[in-house]
Design a protein around this motif. Structure first.
Motif, PDB file in Angstrom:
ATOM      1  N   TYR A  93       0.716  -1.304   0.497  1.00 37.73           N
ATOM      2  CA  TYR A  93       0.072  -0.430   0.344  1.00 37.73           C
ATOM      3  C   TYR A  93       0.821   1.378  -0.031  1.00 37.73           C
ATOM      4  O   TYR A  93       1.846   0.985   0.806  1.00 37.73           O
ATOM      5  N   GLY A  94       0.720   2.196  -0.575  1.00 33.15           N
ATOM      6  CA  GLY A  94       1.658   3.632  -1.519  1.00 33.15           C
ATOM      7  C   GLY A  94       2.691   3.301  -0.534  1.00 33.15           C
ATOM      8  O   GLY A  94       3.367   4.082  -0.520  1.00 33.15           O
TER       9      GLY A  94
ATOM     10  N   ARG B 192     -15.277  -1.540   0.973  1.00 39.56           N
ATOM     11  CA  ARG B 192     -16.258  -1.332  -0.172  1.00 39.56           C
ATOM     12  C   ARG B 192     -17.447  -0.630   0.354  1.00 39.56           C
ATOM     13  O   ARG B 192     -18.148  -0.082  -0.699  1.00 39.56           O
ATOM     14  N   ARG B 193     -17.817  -0.247   1.497  1.00 39.42           N
ATOM     15  CA  ARG B 193     -18.489   1.218   2.025  1.00 39.42           C
ATOM     16  C   ARG B 193     -18.231   2.279   1.678  1.00 39.42           C
ATOM     17  O   ARG B 193     -18.827   3.058   2.547  1.00 39.42           O
ATOM     18  N   LYS B 194     -16.251   2.141   0.714  1.00 39.49           N
ATOM     19  CA  LYS B 194     -15.910   3.841   0.591  1.00 39.49           C
ATOM     20  C   LYS B 194     -15.768   4.483   2.421  1.00 39.49           C
ATOM     21  O   LYS B 194     -15.657   5.549   1.918  1.00 39.49           O
TER      22      LYS B 194
ATOM     23  N   ALA C 210      -7.258   4.699  -3.169  1.00 43.73           N
ATOM     24  CA  ALA C 210      -6.172   4.209  -3.030  1.00 43.73           C
ATOM     25  C   ALA C 210      -5.511   2.609  -3.497  1.00 43.73           C
ATOM     26  O   ALA C 210      -6.321   2.128  -2.817  1.00 43.73           O
ATOM     27  N   PRO C 211      -5.331   1.970  -4.057  1.00 45.58           N
ATOM     28  CA  PRO C 211      -4.937   0.954  -4.658  1.00 45.58           C
ATOM     29  C   PRO C 211      -4.047   0.178  -3.516  1.00 45.58           C
ATOM     30  O   PRO C 211      -3.061   0.368  -2.500  1.00 45.58           O
TER      31      PRO C 211
END
Length: 151
Positions: free
Chosen positions: A50-51, A74-76, A102-103
């Protein structure tokens, strides 16, 4: 079995905590939960990317974190994950703030997913809903927390 930790990947005396790539700076950390010697020796280590940072986490712990983190994303919702570093690895705490936009990559060493522990998932989900976010805890600690909450 209460204190998760992290350390730099590689030779502790000769390497720095970061390695440079041409595209971006990549940081590598290891997250290890205290466990019995045989369990640690048998543990397969996965990667949470991540990042621009790679966090090496045992596959079993990573599989449980993936379920909880994915549900929040999924719920942002933003997710905060933290773990303590043991004294022998420099002390302190690592906190990782994950944003839905972000991926994120969960890479497992094992070919098949482990069987998930429902109590561990429930405890991690409960922690994810708290302001301090998810504290990476061992399966044994989750079992204890789950039992103490039932009584």
């Amino acid at each position: 079995m209460t204190v998760p930790g992290s350390r730099s990947v590689g030779d502790d005396t000769a390497r720095s905590d970061t390695t440079r790539s041409t595209a971006q700076e990549t940081t590598k950390c290891v997250v290890r939960l205290r466990c019995s010697r045989s369990a640690c020796e048998a543990a397969r280590m996965g990667i949470l990317h991540y990042g621009g940072a790679d966090f090496e986490i045992d596959d079993r712990t990573l599989a449980h974190l993936k379920v909880v983190v994915a549900a929040k994303l999924r719920r942002k919702e933003t997710v905060l994950i933290s773990w303590n570093r043991p004294v022998q690895e420099g002390s302190g705490r690592v906190e990782l703030l994950i944003f839905p936009e972000a991926p994120i990559v969960f890479r497992f060493q094992a070919g098949l997913p482990p069987r998930l522990n429902r109590v561990w998932l429930q405890v991690l989900q409960r922690l994810a809903g708290e302001p301090e976010g998810i504290r990476v805890i061992s399966e044994e600690d989750a079992e204890l927390l789950g039992k103490s909450r039932d009584h």
